[in-house]
Design a protein around this motif. Sequence first.
Motif, PDB file in Angstrom:
ATOM      1  N   GLU A 122      13.685  15.361   2.910  1.00 31.67           N
ATOM      2  CA  GLU A 122      13.169  14.038   3.261  1.00 31.67           C
ATOM      3  C   GLU A 122      11.842  13.737   2.599  1.00 31.67           C
ATOM      4  O   GLU A 122      11.253  12.679   2.843  1.00 31.67           O
ATOM      5  CB  GLU A 122      13.017  13.934   4.776  1.00 31.67           C
ATOM      6  CG  GLU A 122      14.338  13.975   5.536  1.00 31.67           C
ATOM      7  CD  GLU A 122      14.148  13.601   6.992  1.00 31.67           C
ATOM      8  OE1 GLU A 122      12.996  13.578   7.460  1.00 31.67           O
ATOM      9  OE2 GLU A 122      15.159  13.315   7.658  1.00 31.67           O
ATOM     10  N   ASP A 123      11.354  14.640   1.760  1.00 33.26           N
ATOM     11  CA  ASP A 123      10.023  14.490   1.174  1.00 33.26           C
ATOM     12  C   ASP A 123      10.081  13.982  -0.261  1.00 33.26           C
ATOM     13  O   ASP A 123      10.921  14.408  -1.057  1.00 33.26           O
ATOM     14  CB  ASP A 123       9.273  15.822   1.218  1.00 33.26           C
ATOM     15  CG  ASP A 123       8.923  16.238   2.634  1.00 33.26           C
ATOM     16  OD1 ASP A 123       8.131  15.519   3.271  1.00 33.26           O
ATOM     17  OD2 ASP A 123       9.458  17.258   3.112  1.00 33.26           O
ATOM     18  N   LEU A 124       9.142  13.083  -0.568  1.00 36.15           N
ATOM     19  CA  LEU A 124       9.000  12.530  -1.915  1.00 36.15           C
ATOM     20  C   LEU A 124       7.909  13.291  -2.666  1.00 36.15           C
ATOM     21  O   LEU A 124       6.816  13.501  -2.140  1.00 36.15           O
ATOM     22  CB  LEU A 124       8.639  11.043  -1.827  1.00 36.15           C
ATOM     23  CG  LEU A 124       8.326  10.329  -3.146  1.00 36.15           C
ATOM     24  CD1 LEU A 124       9.547  10.293  -4.063  1.00 36.15           C
ATOM     25  CD2 LEU A 124       7.814   8.906  -2.873  1.00 36.15           C
ATOM     26  N   LYS A 150       7.131  11.490   3.860  1.00 35.55           N
ATOM     27  CA  LYS A 150       8.475  10.956   4.069  1.00 35.55           C
ATOM     28  C   LYS A 150       8.468   9.438   3.929  1.00 35.55           C
ATOM     29  O   LYS A 150       7.423   8.796   4.061  1.00 35.55           O
ATOM     30  CB  LYS A 150       8.991  11.381   5.444  1.00 35.55           C
ATOM     31  CG  LYS A 150       9.148  12.902   5.568  1.00 35.55           C
ATOM     32  CD  LYS A 150       9.510  13.313   6.977  1.00 35.55           C
ATOM     33  CE  LYS A 150       9.847  14.815   7.016  1.00 35.55           C
ATOM     34  NZ  LYS A 150       8.747  15.644   6.495  1.00 35.55           N
ATOM     35  N   LEU A 151       9.632   8.883   3.686  1.00 38.40           N
ATOM     36  CA  LEU A 151       9.740   7.454   3.440  1.00 38.40           C
ATOM     37  C   LEU A 151       9.426   6.649   4.692  1.00 38.40           C
ATOM     38  O   LEU A 151       9.822   7.014   5.804  1.00 38.40           O
ATOM     39  CB  LEU A 151      11.144   7.103   2.952  1.00 38.40           C
ATOM     40  CG  LEU A 151      11.649   7.856   1.710  1.00 38.40           C
ATOM     41  CD1 LEU A 151      13.029   7.328   1.319  1.00 38.40           C
ATOM     42  CD2 LEU A 151      10.674   7.713   0.550  1.00 38.40           C
ATOM     43  N   LEU A 163       0.832  -1.207   0.000  1.00 37.31           N
ATOM     44  CA  LEU A 163       0.000   0.000   0.000  1.00 37.31           C
ATOM     45  C   LEU A 163       0.864   1.254   0.000  1.00 37.31           C
ATOM     46  O   LEU A 163       1.034   1.889  -1.023  1.00 37.31           O
ATOM     47  CB  LEU A 163      -0.962   0.024   1.194  1.00 37.31           C
ATOM     48  CG  LEU A 163      -1.832   1.290   1.313  1.00 37.31           C
ATOM     49  CD1 LEU A 163      -2.705   1.454   0.082  1.00 37.31           C
ATOM     50  CD2 LEU A 163      -2.680   1.261   2.574  1.00 37.31           C
ATOM     51  N   VAL A 164       1.464   1.590   1.157  1.00 33.22           N
ATOM     52  CA  VAL A 164       2.107   2.893   1.321  1.00 33.22           C
ATOM     53  C   VAL A 164       3.620   2.793   1.227  1.00 33.22           C
ATOM     54  O   VAL A 164       4.231   1.872   1.769  1.00 33.22           O
ATOM     55  CB  VAL A 164       1.704   3.529   2.669  1.00 33.22           C
ATOM     56  CG1 VAL A 164       2.429   4.846   2.893  1.00 33.22           C
ATOM     57  CG2 VAL A 164       0.200   3.758   2.712  1.00 33.22           C
ATOM     58  N   VAL A 165       4.230   3.762   0.523  1.00 39.97           N
ATOM     59  CA  VAL A 165       5.688   3.914   0.441  1.00 39.97           C
ATOM     60  C   VAL A 165       6.137   5.121   1.249  1.00 39.97           C
ATOM     61  O   VAL A 165       7.153   5.084   1.939  1.00 39.97           O
ATOM     62  CB  VAL A 165       6.145   4.061  -1.026  1.00 39.97           C
ATOM     63  CG1 VAL A 165       7.615   4.461  -1.110  1.00 39.97           C
ATOM     64  CG2 VAL A 165       5.898   2.763  -1.786  1.00 39.97           C
ATOM     65  N   SER A 166       5.377   6.205   1.151  1.00 38.94           N
ATOM     66  CA  SER A 166       5.701   7.417   1.907  1.00 38.94           C
ATOM     67  C   SER A 166       4.422   8.006   2.471  1.00 38.94           C
ATOM     68  O   SER A 166       3.335   7.804   1.924  1.00 38.94           O
ATOM     69  CB  SER A 166       6.412   8.447   1.012  1.00 38.94           C
ATOM     70  OG  SER A 166       5.528   8.913  -0.003  1.00 38.94           O
ATOM     71  N   CYS A 167       4.573   8.748   3.551  1.00 39.92           N
ATOM     72  CA  CYS A 167       3.394   9.290   4.227  1.00 39.92           C
ATOM     73  C   CYS A 167       3.818  10.479   5.082  1.00 39.92           C
ATOM     74  O   CYS A 167       4.935  10.506   5.617  1.00 39.92           O
ATOM     75  CB  CYS A 167       2.774   8.207   5.106  1.00 39.92           C
ATOM     76  SG  CYS A 167       1.218   8.657   5.896  1.00 39.92           S
ATOM     77  N   PRO A 170       1.063  19.496   5.830  1.00 41.96           N
ATOM     78  CA  PRO A 170       1.412  19.078   4.474  1.00 41.96           C
ATOM     79  C   PRO A 170       2.445  20.028   3.874  1.00 41.96           C
ATOM     80  O   PRO A 170       2.407  21.240   4.104  1.00 41.96           O
ATOM     81  CB  PRO A 170       0.082  19.155   3.728  1.00 41.96           C
ATOM     82  CG  PRO A 170      -0.961  19.014   4.788  1.00 41.96           C
ATOM     83  CD  PRO A 170      -0.389  19.685   5.991  1.00 41.96           C
ATOM     84  N   VAL A 171       3.379  19.480   3.125  1.00 41.68           N
ATOM     85  CA  VAL A 171       4.463  20.254   2.526  1.00 41.68           C
ATOM     86  C   VAL A 171       4.246  20.369   1.024  1.00 41.68           C
ATOM     87  O   VAL A 171       3.799  19.424   0.376  1.00 41.68           O
ATOM     88  CB  VAL A 171       5.826  19.574   2.806  1.00 41.68           C
ATOM     89  CG1 VAL A 171       6.959  20.326   2.119  1.00 41.68           C
ATOM     90  CG2 VAL A 171       6.063  19.488   4.300  1.00 41.68           C
ATOM     91  N   SER A 172       4.548  21.532   0.472  1.00 41.86           N
ATOM     92  CA  SER A 172       4.443  21.725  -0.975  1.00 41.86           C
ATOM     93  C   SER A 172       5.665  22.502  -1.458  1.00 41.86           C
ATOM     94  O   SER A 172       6.402  23.105  -0.664  1.00 41.86           O
ATOM     95  CB  SER A 172       3.157  22.469  -1.346  1.00 41.86           C
ATOM     96  OG  SER A 172       3.139  23.765  -0.779  1.00 41.86           O
TER      97      SER A 172
END
Length: 626
Positions: free
Chosen positions: A467-469, A395-396, A351-355, A362-364
């Motif tokens: 650290e963000d995808l 993040k991962l 299901l999840v890879v990053s969260c 939330p980052v943009s």
Amino acid sequence: MRQTNSGHSQLLLESTRDSERREFETLVHMLRERAADEADRVAFTYLIDGETESAPVTYGQLDRQARAIAADLQAIASKGDRAALLYQNGVEFIAAFFGCLYSGVIAVPLPSVFSPKSFPILQTILADATPRVLLTTESLLPKIGALIETGGHSEIQLMTTDQAPQSETPSGTEDWREPSIDPGGLAYLQYTSGSTDKAKGVMITHRNCLRNLEDLDQFIPHRPGAAVVTWLPHFHDMGLVYGLLEPIYKRLHCYVMPPQSFIQRPRRWLEAISRYRATHSGGPNFAYEHCVRRIEPQDCEGLDLSCWEVAFNGSEPLHKETLDRFARTFAPLGFDSEAFCPAYGLAEATLVVSCAFKEESPVSRTVLSAALENGEVETADETAPGVRTIMASGKLLPATRIAIVDPESRLCCAPGRIGEVWVSNPSVALGYWNRPKETARAFQAHLADTGQGPFLRTGDLGFMAGEDLYITGRIKDLIIIGGRNHYPQDIEATVQNSHPSIRAGACIAMSVEVEREERLVIAAELDRHYQFDPQSIAQPAIDRETADVEAQSQDSNAKGTAPGRKQVRREEIIASINEAVSSKHGVRPYNIVILGVGAIPRTTSGKLQRLECRKRYLEDGLSKLK
């Protein structure tokens, strides 16, 4: 986050967070322990029409139902056989799913959408998985009989599970024999949505699933007394893993409603959150857009969303504009924008890879559109012209490695370049069922220079910033016109916001070759609350070279005015789309096709099928999409 040099100043990124908890060895042990410790604790309540409650189901009842189903399965199937599950959203599916796990039979959740459009995907899955038995309910037998007959699957044995015991009496469970289960053994086949290719069965193990559940809880902890509301389809990875299995893992009361109840009346979702004081709920980006477009201020009286602590958003590209509008619209009801929890994942990684962390906003990132079109990331001020704001997907997860890779050279991209996202973590599945070549290509990728791997090739494009995808799109959907990259979801968002008559989440941007040159084609559905002005219908189409228009609709647009629908001129919509796309993306549509509700091809989980739409356009100009 650790950065490892992989040569030529390219980066391999690895999460340094750890998740070594091993509370359960298998999913069977998870439910068995819940039933042993808290047999009378309510696990699920089904909202039949999105509002009316059915009898709640406790952990003890769920365990007894699963054992009874497992006993029946063990009488007709062997360990390792497949069992297809065809159910409407509800607790019957959950019991049947665990019944498969309890018997050592591999569960194969099927789409529960019964329509001529859904039959081909059901037939494809049945032919691929070759199940020994198909589990369902008495009420669905007539429809399933037609499915079996037309597909030539007479060898599949049908088994109904409606009568699985719910009382304290263990009748029907005494014959159950607990199988020996390898934690690394196959638990279920999660079929992909088929949005960019044919649906494939992803082989998920008990260990894969439990690790994803454990890691999710690190990012979005669930406090005692938390509750979940889900309308997500149970045959979809998000609906199954987060919607149904995570509540069992964390002892949460979960309220389940049919997906169609939300689609038909999105207020039901918010009503359920407010009524049951749900702390965790969410869905793909279109769900939030659907609420903003379909819920009127006067419909919100009495709702209180202050309880909503985690509003996760995943499964498709994130749009900051949508989340901003949702936050503004429902802030008066107590909704806190800090609750948004963007995530990225795919069935191949369970299901999840990053969260995003629950406690983080939330980052943009705002970037230059021109640089993005060249595969580069160049940060810009959000007030500058020609920019685009991209939402981070968090993040991962622990023990996750990410490589941003040039898909052709298989070398890591330099910082600031967009590439294919390659993933390695304990939740990555074994591969595709009975597809060794595709498994080798997707699940066993290695970097060309260092040989590091194996990695899962996701097919998604993106980049890392800190650290963000960030996910920018899919390789197969990328539109390249005049040497510039255009991401279809960006153009589709522009089209959707260009005119109120365009149905939310029902637009596809694609490229076709015309005289050896790639050109942009747009297909969009007219919202069911609108219809064409009859005089507009009668006028000839605009010349093809300046945006040809084929106006088609199954909403009886050409038959006069329908009560309650707003009239709109076709030329007005076309002009709005042309102006918006040309000014924002610097490319003029070659053709714009306006279609009726439900005409855009989708997967059974609701994802847009851009390649299928393009195929149909090239075959007949979408004339069959009515």
